[in-house]
Design a protein around this motif. Structure first.
Motif, PDB file in Angstrom:
ATOM      1  N   ILE A   1       0.835  -1.200   0.000  1.00 45.03           N
ATOM      2  CA  ILE A   1       0.000   0.000   0.000  1.00 45.03           C
ATOM      3  C   ILE A   1       0.873   1.255   0.000  1.00 45.03           C
ATOM      4  N   GLU A   2       1.920   1.246   0.840  1.00 38.42           N
ATOM      5  CA  GLU A   2       2.836   2.385   0.875  1.00 38.42           C
ATOM      6  C   GLU A   2       3.559   2.543  -0.460  1.00 38.42           C
ATOM      7  N   MET A   3       3.937   1.426  -1.079  1.00 34.28           N
ATOM      8  CA  MET A   3       4.605   1.470  -2.377  1.00 34.28           C
ATOM      9  C   MET A   3       3.664   2.056  -3.431  1.00 34.28           C
ATOM     10  N   PHE A   4       2.388   1.675  -3.364  1.00 32.88           N
ATOM     11  CA  PHE A   4       1.415   2.180  -4.332  1.00 32.88           C
ATOM     12  C   PHE A   4       1.196   3.681  -4.149  1.00 32.88           C
ATOM     13  N   LYS A   5       1.248   4.162  -2.907  1.00 34.71           N
ATOM     14  CA  LYS A   5       1.091   5.593  -2.668  1.00 34.71           C
ATOM     15  C   LYS A   5       2.200   6.394  -3.342  1.00 34.71           C
ATOM     16  N   ASN A   6       3.414   5.796  -3.383  1.00 30.87           N
ATOM     17  CA  ASN A   6       4.537   6.495  -3.998  1.00 30.87           C
ATOM     18  C   ASN A   6       4.462   6.472  -5.522  1.00 30.87           C
ATOM     19  N   GLU A   7       3.856   5.435  -6.061  1.00 31.39           N
ATOM     20  CA  GLU A   7       3.741   5.319  -7.520  1.00 31.39           C
ATOM     21  C   GLU A   7       2.391   4.686  -7.847  1.00 31.39           C
ATOM     22  N   CYS A   8       1.388   5.521  -8.080  1.00 32.08           N
ATOM     23  CA  CYS A   8       0.018   5.045  -8.276  1.00 32.08           C
ATOM     24  C   CYS A   8      -0.165   4.505  -9.696  1.00 32.08           C
ATOM     25  N   ASN A   9       0.195   3.253  -9.892  1.00 32.28           N
ATOM     26  CA  ASN A   9       0.050   2.622 -11.198  1.00 32.28           C
ATOM     27  C   ASN A   9      -1.217   1.757 -11.175  1.00 32.28           C
ATOM     28  N   TYR A  10      -2.311   2.337 -11.651  1.00 33.75           N
ATOM     29  CA  TYR A  10      -3.594   1.636 -11.596  1.00 33.75           C
ATOM     30  C   TYR A  10      -3.660   0.487 -12.595  1.00 33.75           C
ATOM     31  N   LYS A  11      -2.861   0.567 -13.656  1.00 29.50           N
ATOM     32  CA  LYS A  11      -2.861  -0.516 -14.639  1.00 29.50           C
ATOM     33  C   LYS A  11      -2.319  -1.805 -14.023  1.00 29.50           C
ATOM     34  N   VAL A  12      -1.194  -1.689 -13.311  1.00 25.84           N
ATOM     35  CA  VAL A  12      -0.599  -2.856 -12.670  1.00 25.84           C
ATOM     36  C   VAL A  12      -1.496  -3.372 -11.549  1.00 25.84           C
ATOM     37  N   LEU A  13      -2.037  -2.442 -10.754  1.00 26.69           N
ATOM     38  CA  LEU A  13      -2.928  -2.840  -9.660  1.00 26.69           C
ATOM     39  C   LEU A  13      -4.161  -3.554 -10.206  1.00 26.69           C
ATOM     40  N   GLY A  14      -4.758  -3.004 -11.244  1.00 26.76           N
ATOM     41  CA  GLY A  14      -5.951  -3.606 -11.829  1.00 26.76           C
ATOM     42  C   GLY A  14      -5.668  -4.977 -12.415  1.00 26.76           C
ATOM     43  N   ALA A  15      -4.527  -5.108 -13.116  1.00 28.69           N
ATOM     44  CA  ALA A  15      -4.173  -6.399 -13.711  1.00 28.69           C
ATOM     45  C   ALA A  15      -3.922  -7.445 -12.632  1.00 28.69           C
ATOM     46  N   ALA A  16      -3.188  -7.062 -11.582  1.00 31.48           N
ATOM     47  CA  ALA A  16      -2.891  -8.006 -10.496  1.00 31.48           C
ATOM     48  C   ALA A  16      -4.177  -8.463  -9.805  1.00 31.48           C
ATOM     49  N   THR A  17      -5.095  -7.514  -9.578  1.00 32.56           N
ATOM     50  CA  THR A  17      -6.375  -7.863  -8.942  1.00 32.56           C
ATOM     51  C   THR A  17      -7.182  -8.799  -9.837  1.00 32.56           C
ATOM     52  N   LEU A  18      -7.238  -8.484 -11.124  1.00 30.08           N
ATOM     53  CA  LEU A  18      -7.989  -9.304 -12.077  1.00 30.08           C
ATOM     54  C   LEU A  18      -7.442 -10.723 -12.142  1.00 30.08           C
ATOM     55  N   PHE A  19      -6.117 -10.838 -12.254  1.00 35.45           N
ATOM     56  CA  PHE A  19      -5.522 -12.167 -12.374  1.00 35.45           C
ATOM     57  C   PHE A  19      -5.655 -12.959 -11.073  1.00 35.45           C
ATOM     58  N   GLY A  20      -5.623 -12.250  -9.948  1.00 39.08           N
ATOM     59  CA  GLY A  20      -5.832 -12.921  -8.675  1.00 39.08           C
ATOM     60  C   GLY A  20      -7.238 -13.503  -8.576  1.00 39.08           C
ATOM     61  N   ILE A  21      -8.232 -12.713  -9.011  1.00 40.36           N
ATOM     62  CA  ILE A  21      -9.622 -13.185  -8.990  1.00 40.36           C
ATOM     63  C   ILE A  21      -9.805 -14.351  -9.955  1.00 40.36           C
ATOM     64  N   LEU A  22      -9.235 -14.229 -11.166  1.00 39.60           N
ATOM     65  CA  LEU A  22      -9.332 -15.317 -12.147  1.00 39.60           C
ATOM     66  C   LEU A  22      -8.687 -16.590 -11.611  1.00 39.60           C
ATOM     67  N   GLY A  23      -7.570 -16.422 -10.905  1.00 43.07           N
ATOM     68  CA  GLY A  23      -6.898 -17.586 -10.337  1.00 43.07           C
ATOM     69  C   GLY A  23      -7.763 -18.295  -9.313  1.00 43.07           C
ATOM     70  N   VAL A  24      -8.411 -17.508  -8.455  1.00 39.68           N
ATOM     71  CA  VAL A  24      -9.280 -18.092  -7.426  1.00 39.68           C
ATOM     72  C   VAL A  24     -10.468 -18.812  -8.059  1.00 39.68           C
TER      73      VAL A  24
ATOM     74  N   VAL B   1       5.292  -8.763 -19.569  1.00 38.26           N
ATOM     75  CA  VAL B   1       6.132  -8.902 -20.765  1.00 38.26           C
ATOM     76  C   VAL B   1       5.437  -8.306 -21.991  1.00 38.26           C
ATOM     77  N   ALA B   2       4.141  -8.541 -22.102  1.00 36.35           N
ATOM     78  CA  ALA B   2       3.396  -8.078 -23.274  1.00 36.35           C
ATOM     79  C   ALA B   2       3.202  -6.560 -23.293  1.00 36.35           C
ATOM     80  N   PHE B   3       3.061  -5.971 -22.102  1.00 38.79           N
ATOM     81  CA  PHE B   3       2.724  -4.534 -22.055  1.00 38.79           C
ATOM     82  C   PHE B   3       3.754  -3.729 -21.276  1.00 38.79           C
ATOM     83  N   LYS B   4       4.998  -4.220 -21.209  1.00 46.56           N
ATOM     84  CA  LYS B   4       6.016  -3.551 -20.387  1.00 46.56           C
ATOM     85  C   LYS B   4       6.281  -2.108 -20.821  1.00 46.56           C
TER      86      LYS B   4
END
Length: 220
Positions: free
Chosen positions: A170-193, A214-217
């Protein structure tokens, strides 16, 4: 950054690593694993959750090859940590030590720091990794030596590292608010579950994240 500043950064890690190290030492005693083996695992393997798994597998006579394979899969996430830190570790002093002692929590802290000077970065990374490793090792020694005298209820303690990692992220996200990475990680976590069996959840979710990075670096 002075040593005192690095030490302050390490205090949250201490609050997670030291008590869990004690828990590992206590578990080793209960499974009749020698203190030497337990301390050696904390000093050399330094694997967190993987160590708890390893000690349980060894206690029931699991072969070394099986333990190695399972431990590698449990710690597979470190492969992705390494890829994310390639630039930060370039020209870093004591690089082998810093690679060997990298953990979830120190990784999150490193990614929140913006240190351009390589000498200062080497100092901060090395001290923080060393302090974190020391906390885990000292906790294990304490648990092995005094574990039989500790009678408190330690249920739920295993969640402390997860809670610590969430706070650091959370502290790391406050320093660099990258919503694309956060959204992708959340999506893939939900898909995994939803789509993957429990045994493949961690590896599958990380694989999806890796493919996405790798695809969207160049766009992140």
């Amino acid at each position: 950054m002075k040593f005192a500043d690095v030490f302050k950064l390490s205090i949250p890690v201490f609050m997670g690593y030291f008590p869990l190290g004690i828990a590992f030492g206590i578990l080793s005693n209960k499974l009749d694993v020698s203190a030497f083996i337990a301390v050696a695992l904390s000093a050399l393997a330094y694997g967190g959750a993987a160590q708890f798994m390893m000690i349980s597998l060894f206690s029931v006579g699991t072969s070394f090859i099986e333990v190695f394979i399972v431990s590698y899969l449990v710690n597979l996430r470190h492969t992705f940590y390494g890829l994310a830190l390639l630039r930060d570790y370039k020209y870093l002093k004591f690089r082998i030590f810093n690679i060997a002692t990298l953990t979830d929590e120190t990784f999150a802290i490193f990614k929140s720091l913006k240190i351009d000077d390589i000498n200062e970065r080497s100092c901060v990374f090395t001290w923080l990794n060393f302090l974190s490793w020391s906390y885990w090792l000292l906790g294990t020694i304490f648990g092995c030596v005094f574990g039989n005298l500790i009678t408190i209820d330690m249920s739920g303690l295993e969640f402390s590292l997860t809670a610590l990692f969430i706070v650091i992220v959370i502290e790391m996200f406050k320093n660099e608010c990258n919503y694309k990475v956060l959204g992708a990680a959340t999506l893939f976590g939900i898909l995994g579950v939803v789509l993957l069996p429990p045994k493949l959840l961690l590896v599958g979710s990380m694989l999806l994240c890796f493919i996405f990075i790798v695809a969207f670096k160049d766009r992140l």
